[in-house]
Design a protein around this motif. Structure first.
Motif, PDB file in Angstrom:
ATOM      1  N   GLU A 119       3.642  14.700  10.349  1.00 16.14           N
ATOM      2  CA  GLU A 119       3.066  15.226   8.947  1.00 16.14           C
ATOM      3  C   GLU A 119       3.049  14.390   7.925  1.00 16.14           C
ATOM      4  O   GLU A 119       2.292  13.689   7.345  1.00 16.14           O
ATOM      5  N   LEU A 120       4.543  13.849   7.667  1.00 15.25           N
ATOM      6  CA  LEU A 120       4.610  12.968   6.660  1.00 15.25           C
ATOM      7  C   LEU A 120       4.007  11.449   7.075  1.00 15.25           C
ATOM      8  O   LEU A 120       3.406  10.988   5.822  1.00 15.25           O
ATOM      9  N   ILE A 121       4.204  11.021   7.997  1.00 20.42           N
ATOM     10  CA  ILE A 121       3.319   9.818   8.419  1.00 20.42           C
ATOM     11  C   ILE A 121       1.955   9.782   8.152  1.00 20.42           C
ATOM     12  O   ILE A 121       1.537   8.979   7.479  1.00 20.42           O
ATOM     13  N   ALA A 122       1.133  10.996   8.577  1.00 20.97           N
ATOM     14  CA  ALA A 122      -0.146  10.929   8.238  1.00 20.97           C
ATOM     15  C   ALA A 122      -0.231  11.120   6.707  1.00 20.97           C
ATOM     16  O   ALA A 122      -1.451  10.607   6.162  1.00 20.97           O
ATOM     17  N   GLN A 123       0.474  11.930   5.973  1.00 22.60           N
ATOM     18  CA  GLN A 123       0.202  11.893   4.733  1.00 22.60           C
ATOM     19  C   GLN A 123       0.276  10.753   3.827  1.00 22.60           C
ATOM     20  O   GLN A 123      -0.262  10.197   3.049  1.00 22.60           O
TER      21      GLN A 123
END
Length: 392
Positions: free
Chosen positions: A326-330
């Motif tokens: 999720e953090l990587i996508a953000q």
């Protein structure tokens, strides 16, 4: 100046001479070509030529024509003339208003003056610093300590011009040329001269005689002179910084003297390549997260016009640190590098340290074995050091 904004070029102890043009300080392209101008060296040469012709009875030529190192022959209108006599004999003076074209040079519009009088027989052309021109007080520059800050190429231009005027008048070129700049001591406070040990005023500069707007070469030349002065002063630790915030941060950390601070701006490559040839034992590279994210990718020009922030690359760095999907996508859809840095902080991931390590590796690769220990310090937008790759 915002650490991750573009740096504006003032004279910096080096005018916009000999370099490539560029955009504005907001990173945009210019719609029309930028207008070139004339260096202080060219203006001083024109003023000295006019004064010499008048000294030998030929009157003040107006306009006055000079020959540049590249063979160009521009003509300049005289803005001021004067003459008189003192204990050294008769003297004549002339002045030219400097036109720097579209370069944001602090000397644009300044009156550059030359006062000329006869010297002792056989003395040739000698130089004095008039009001507003500095004096060299530290070794490491291409002029000896105690000399007026009139650089070698302008000296050669002036000598050629006044020698030609003397020859046409049938007189020997035994002349004293005193160069000054109106309000030069005040203008010099906006340059790097004090840091380079040039005190009392400006430098008379130029290598082609032509100011090229937003010159990269001019900035790199000032970096090189800063390194040379630091070496000549025997300093073993210098800090190369991308802007005011990082310079304040590294100064607070180490208490380095002014001569140890190198205004690197966006020119990491120019800084490191000169240190490869002229090494100093310890180097602190200090800059904003976005700029050093470019250095970490092996890019040596940190200007936003040449290279943009790569959010995908930063997302990959987060992945390497074990970030969630999720953090990587953000991170890939973030607005700025600073936003990604904030995300990493909130997640407890040492992204700034990781980027600093990669930036240090890129710097060492460019130094190519030169005996320079390198540390990298990364600051946030408030000038706080948030990442470090130690080098000693």
């Amino acid at each position: 100046m915002d650490e991750d904004s573009e740096s504006s070029i003032e004279e910096n102890g080096a005018e916009g001479d000999d370099g490539a043009g560029g955009g504005t300080d907001d990173g945009t392209d210019h719609a029309t070509p930028l207008r070139r101008g004339w260096t202080t060296g060219t203006c001083a040469t024109a003023a000295a030529r006019a004064a010499t012709e008048a000294l030998f009875g030929g009157g003040f030529p107006d306009p006055v024509t000079v020959t540049l190192p590249g063979g160009q022959t521009p003509a300049f209108a005289l803005a001021w003339t004067d003459q008189g006599q003192d204990e050294q004999g008769p003297w004549v003076a002339a002045g030219i208003v400097k036109d720097a074209g579209d370069d944001p040079d602090v000397t644009h519009g300044a009156l550059v003056r030359a006062r000329v009088w006869r010297g002792p027989a056989g003395s040739g052309v000698t130089y004095r610093a008039g009001e507003g021109v500095g004096t060299v007080t530290l070794p490491g520059l291409p002029l000896a300590v105690g000399e007026p800050a009139i650089n070698p190429v302008p000296r050669a231009m002036i000598a050629q011009a006044v020698t030609e005027a003397a020859r046409l008048a049938g007189r020997p070129a035994d002349l004293v040329v005193e160069v000054g700049v109106e309000n030069g001591a005040v203008l010099a406070k906006r340059t790097m001269n004090g840091r380079l040990g040039i005190l009392g005023g400006l430098s008379i500069l130029g290598t082609t005689g032509i100011v090229v707007p937003y010159s990269c070469a001019a900035w790199i030349a000032s970096i090189q002179r800063g390194i040379d002065v630091a070496r000549a002063a025997g300093l073993t630790h210098v800090a190369a910084c991308t802007g005011d915030l990082s310079e304040k941060a590294v100064t607070a950390r180490y208490g380095l003297p002014e001569q140890a601070l190198i205004d690197m701006g966006d020119f990491a490559g120019g800084t490191l390549k000169h240190l490869r040839r002229q090494p100093i034992a310890r180097l602190s590279l200090c800059g904003g997260f976005a700029k050093f994210g470019k250095l970490a990718r092996g890019l040596m020009d940190l200007h936003s016009k040449r290279h943009s922030v790569d959010l995908d690359w930063l997302a990959e760095r987060l992945a390497a640190l074990g970030a969630s999907a999720e953090l990587i996508a953000q991170a890939r859809t973030a607005n700025t590098a600073a936003q990604v840095l904030g995300m990493a902080r909130d997640a407890g991931l040492p992204l700034a340290d990781h980027v600093a390590e990669l930036a240090r590796a890129a710097a060492l690769a460019t130094l190519d074995g030169a005996p320079v220990a390198v540390e990298v310090l990364i600051t946030d937008r408030q000038g706080v050091i948030v990442g470090r790759a130690p080098g000693w």
